[in-house]
Design an enzyme around this catalytic site. Structure first.
Site, PDB file in Angstrom:
ATOM      1  N   ARG A  55     -11.575  34.670  45.273  1.00  0.00           N
ATOM      2  CA  ARG A  55     -11.245  33.656  46.260  1.00  0.00           C
ATOM      3  C   ARG A  55     -10.844  32.324  45.624  1.00  0.00           C
ATOM      4  NH1 ARG A  55     -15.748  31.148  49.757  1.00  0.00           N
ATOM      5  NH2 ARG A  55     -16.853  33.005  49.012  1.00  0.00           N
ATOM      6  N   PHE A  96      -1.754   7.883  11.699  1.00  0.00           N
ATOM      7  CA  PHE A  96      -2.193   9.177  11.166  1.00  0.00           C
ATOM      8  C   PHE A  96      -3.427   9.715  11.889  1.00  0.00           C
ATOM      9  CE2 PHE A  96      -3.814   5.640   8.558  1.00  0.00           C
ATOM     10  CZ  PHE A  96      -5.147   5.705   8.924  1.00  0.00           C
ATOM     11  N   ASN A 150       0.842  12.169   4.571  1.00  0.00           N
ATOM     12  CA  ASN A 150       0.317  11.500   5.741  1.00  0.00           C
ATOM     13  C   ASN A 150       0.946  12.092   7.000  1.00  0.00           C
ATOM     14  OD1 ASN A 150      -1.599   9.523   6.337  1.00  0.00           O
ATOM     15  ND2 ASN A 150      -0.568   8.027   5.023  1.00  0.00           N
ATOM     16  N   TYR A 173       0.823  -1.215   0.000  1.00  0.00           N
ATOM     17  CA  TYR A 173       0.000   0.000   0.000  1.00  0.00           C
ATOM     18  C   TYR A 173       0.855   1.261   0.000  1.00  0.00           C
ATOM     19  CZ  TYR A 173      -3.119   3.735   1.414  1.00  0.00           C
ATOM     20  OH  TYR A 173      -3.799   4.917   1.453  1.00  0.00           O
ATOM     21  N   TYR A 195     -16.180  34.587  44.416  1.00  0.00           N
ATOM     22  CA  TYR A 195     -15.422  33.451  43.888  1.00  0.00           C
ATOM     23  C   TYR A 195     -14.337  33.873  42.894  1.00  0.00           C
ATOM     24  CZ  TYR A 195     -18.849  30.108  45.778  1.00  0.00           C
ATOM     25  OH  TYR A 195     -19.648  29.346  46.587  1.00  0.00           O
ATOM     26  N   HIS A 225      -4.886  15.805  -4.004  1.00  0.00           N
ATOM     27  CA  HIS A 225      -5.193  16.036  -2.588  1.00  0.00           C
ATOM     28  C   HIS A 225      -5.020  17.501  -2.182  1.00  0.00           C
ATOM     29  CE1 HIS A 225      -5.373  11.766  -2.457  1.00  0.00           C
ATOM     30  NE2 HIS A 225      -5.310  11.653  -1.155  1.00  0.00           N
ATOM     31  N   GLU A 246     -12.542   5.460   5.453  1.00  0.00           N
ATOM     32  CA  GLU A 246     -12.070   6.224   6.619  1.00  0.00           C
ATOM     33  C   GLU A 246     -13.321   6.643   7.404  1.00  0.00           C
ATOM     34  OE1 GLU A 246      -9.965   9.102   4.368  1.00  0.00           O
ATOM     35  OE2 GLU A 246      -8.535   7.614   3.644  1.00  0.00           O
TER      36      GLU A 246
END
Length: 513
Positions: A284, A330, A196, A54, A281, A84, A415
């Site tokens: 404090r 990844f 990646n 792959y 608060y 991409h 995915e």
């Protein structure tokens, strides 16, 4: 001239990443050459055996089962990058992109990605020569790596797209030629290795962490000053209270507040005979709230330190055995959780600071003139700055919703679970900027409140803070254009001048030296 940070892959401190983020040059430890070369040789051996692996000689994602012939391997990697590079939105800031490049360098140099040394050198040379790829900030879901933004980085190295050079946008091929670099020609696996990884989400989260640390430190200074302005007690900061709770952040914050208020004549003036038994608060509970924020930021820092030193590529190359193994490094879930923690801390730092501003402008609570002006009615004083702070707090509340609990399937359901780390980390910079404005408003209000106690001074450290402010912003006697005052106070926070005046040595750290 900038100093140089030497990256020893897998052993880089957060302080070193911060130095790169703020402008240091970057150089790789030359000892990583052997591991990178061995990894590249492993890829060569696989190609020689014509094994389907792959990312080397197959398609990507849902198309992993498609075998690619030897003649098309170079085209495969180029097509991967160009297809991409589909990001949108404003480009990421230059300091963040430089950090992305350095993180990618450190990852590739660990010898688990199968890239050639010359490819590592090309990335290092672009960074050294001031070539900053234009990387759109939107388009990554935080799994399968930060594919779209990293594709834009890689495309620029190939001569496609653009670089920022000395603040100007320059076509990538022109910028490379001007810098004496040829466009990068990718070998097998190299496009995937460059795309990646979690480097974009990690860089954005680190930037948010660095900004959050400064905001927290500044808010401790203004919180101490507000306590004096309201004639509040330092009793809640007593070490014995914190030690019984046992949280490190709470202990450290209380110690800082005690030191900042040490020697205050304002505090001494109401130590006895004060009918008030307990403060609100927002005064404090500073050790408890800010201490919890400090603990959360330190936890996020541990996660990001590990991520920055890890390898988030896929598949991974193990040169010692010759194996190439597909996995899921990844997936940016750790970064997503860290970004969410930073977002929550930023939200609370700003929220508590705004509550102190609201308390100071309310004469019934603070005992000070209404809206901190000597002539209320004729003047509005700090009425609207408090509204601005409140508006910014609400913006941050909206942004603080956890990104990590969201997921949406991508790549035809291959995915099917993603982290959303990238946009979870990208929101941190505007959140931190909002906190800076809130803290700046508190600085102005607290100093104004202390002015009403003259001639009584605060402690030495807080008086230095007041002097730094008064050097650029005079006391508000009558209404004037308020925005420039806020900008001056913001500059004191962002430049570090505020914390320097208080004494940085007493402030708790998130990013250790």
């Amino acid at each position: 001239m900038s100093e140089t940070t030497v990256l020893v892959p897998g052993q880089v401190s957060l302080a070193a990443w911060h130095a790169i983020y703020t402008g240091n040059n970057v150089a790789l430890d030359p000892q990583c050459h052997a591991a990178v070369t061995a990894s590249a040789h492993t890829i060569e051996a696989i190609l020689a055996r014509h094994e389907p692996v792959y990312g080397i000689n197959t398609g990507f994602g849902k198309l992993a089962s498609v075998r690619i012939g030897d003649a098309d391997l170079a085209t495969l990697q180029r097509n991967l990058v160009l297809s991409h590079a589909a990001g949108v939105g404003d480009p990421l800031p230059v300091p963040v992109v430089r950090l992305v490049m350095a993180l990618k360098l450190a990852s590739l140099a660990q010898g688990a990605s199968g890239v050639r040394w010359q490819t590592v050198e090309h990335l290092q040379a672009a960074l050294a020569r001031g070539l900053v790829p234009v990387m759109p900030g939107q388009g990554s879901a935080g799994a399968s790596g930060d594919l779209a933004p990293l594709a834009h980085m890689t495309a620029a190295l190939m001569g496609v797209g653009a670089f920022i050079v000395d603040g100007a946008r320059v076509p990538a091929d022109v910028a490379l030629a001007s810098a004496g670099l040829a466009p990068l020609v990718l070998g097998p696996k190299e496009g995937l290795a460059l795309l990646n990884g979690t480097q974009v989400s990690t860089a954005l989260a680190l930037a948010g962490l660095f900004q959050a640390e400064r905001a927290l430190q500044a808010a401790l200074v203004t919180g101490a000053l507000s306590t004096d302005a309201a004639r509040g007690s330092d009793g809640p900061f007593d070490a014995r209270i914190q030690n019984l709770r046992r949280h490190r952040g709470q202990i450290d914050v209380a110690a800082t507040l005690r030191t900042l208020m040490e020697g205050s004549a304002i505090r001494a003036s109401h130590r006895t005979g004060d009918e008030r038994l307990q403060d609100p608060y927002c005064l404090r509970c500073q050790p408890q709230v800010m201490g919890a924020c400090l603990d959360v930021l330190r936890q996020a820092a541990m996660t990001l330190a590990a991520e920055a030193n890890g390898v988030s590529d896929n598949p991974l190359v193990f040169a010692d055995s010759g194996d190439v193994i597909s996995g899921g490094n990844f997936h940016a879930q750790p970064v997503a959780f860290a970004a969410d923690m930073i977002a929550m801390a930023l939200c609370e730092i700003g929220s508590l600071a705004e509550r102190r501003v609201a308390m100071l402008v309310d004469s019934a609570l603070s005992g000070l003139p209404a809206f901190l002006t000597p002539k209320p009615g004729l003047n509005s004083g700090f009425m609207i700055p408090q509204v601005t702070a409140a508006a910014l707090v609400s913006e941050n509340k909206q942004r603080a919703f956890p990104a990590s609990v969201d997921s949406i399937p991508t790549s035809a359901n291959q995915e099917d679970h993603v982290s959303m780390a990238t946009h979870g980390a990208r929101r941190l910079a505007p959140m931190a900027d909002n906190v800076v404005s809130i803290v700046a408003i508190e600085l102005l209000a607290a100093a104004q409140g202390c002015d009403f106690h003259a001639p009584l001074p605060s402690g030495v450290r807080l008086e230095r803070v007041r002097a730094a402010l008064r050097a650029v912003v005079p006391r508000l006697d009558d209404d004037r254009h308020f925005a420039p005052d806020i900008e001056q106070a913001r500059s004191l926070v962002t430049s570090g001048a505020l914390t320097d005046a208080a004494g940085g040595d007493v402030l708790p750290r998130v990013v250790a030296d």
